[in-house]
Design an enzyme around this catalytic site. Sequence first.
Site, mmCIF file in Angstrom:
data_model
loop_
_atom_site.group_PDB
_atom_site.id
_atom_site.type_symbol
_atom_site.label_atom_id
_atom_site.label_comp_id
_atom_site.label_asym_id
_atom_site.label_seq_id
_atom_site.Cartn_x
_atom_site.Cartn_y
_atom_site.Cartn_z
ATOM 1 C CE LYS A 83 -7.040 2.588 -3.982
ATOM 2 N NZ LYS A 83 -7.990 3.047 -2.387
HETATM 3 C C1 E4P Z 1 -9.396 6.302 -2.685
HETATM 4 O O1 E4P Z 1 -8.881 5.164 -3.568
HETATM 5 C C2 E4P Z 1 -7.928 6.123 -1.672
HETATM 6 O O2 E4P Z 1 -7.264 4.827 -1.032
HETATM 7 C C3 E4P Z 1 -8.846 7.116 -0.804
HETATM 8 O O3 E4P Z 1 -9.179 8.093 -0.812
HETATM 9 C C4 E4P Z 1 -8.126 7.549 0.732
HETATM 10 O O4 E4P Z 1 -9.277 9.204 1.434
HETATM 11 P P1 E4P Z 1 -8.493 9.696 2.494
HETATM 12 O O5 E4P Z 1 -6.904 10.288 2.172
HETATM 13 O O6 E4P Z 1 -10.012 9.940 3.076
HETATM 14 O O7 E4P Z 1 -7.973 8.004 3.705
#
Ligand code: E4P
Length: 223
Positions: A83
Amino acid sequence: MKFFIDTANVQAIREAHDRGMVDGVTTNPSLVAKEGRGFKEIVLEIASFVKGPISIEVVATDYEGMMREARDLNGWIDNAAIKIPMTWDGLKAVRKCADEGIKTNVTLCFSPNQALLAAKAGATFMSPFIGRLDDVGHVGMDIIPDIVQIYSNYGYKTEIIVASIRHPVHVYEAALAGAHIATIPPDVLDKMVKHPLTDVGIEKFLADYKKIPPAAEPKKHGR
Ligand code: E4P
């Protein structure tokens, strides 16, 4: 549609996996911090039973640092997707990772143009954060059909992971829009199975079953 599970909680991932709901997993530093255990230890445990992509996030913000982390994290498991945040340094790292055969997931995307950049850089996955857009007064889901259309116009292979999902309607709308993947928090997945009419229906069938008279001994025919 593929379901990724948006958590670093191994037990929750295992439960969803045993129900056939896990095509991959997404983690981020905030999700890992909640678990109170080592980052690598968690990722290795998830990878012991999840065969689909497991997103692991870099924390460096410069190109060189991102590449160092990407190569290291990619060596932890066979099915890593690194990521990388949506910045110019991040996109440069995504391009380099693609050249080196490292899978990437461009994170913190909030617009169709950012999605276009991620695809052009050669991202494997791209994560638009729907819930966080909702949080600041935009309809987050509005960008998903546009991204689906843009990727389809040009045949980009980058897969859209609808992220920052807050409730079951997000999943339903992501599926309707044709997104490849929804990354779903365990509590949202739990809500998706529930319907009051299902519960009422089960109760009624069980009550009616008790009214059925005991089976008579079947009559023997012939011989
Ligand atoms: C997934 O890849 C993301 O990091 C996650 O869905 C973020 O979610 P949030 O906005 O609830 O922190």
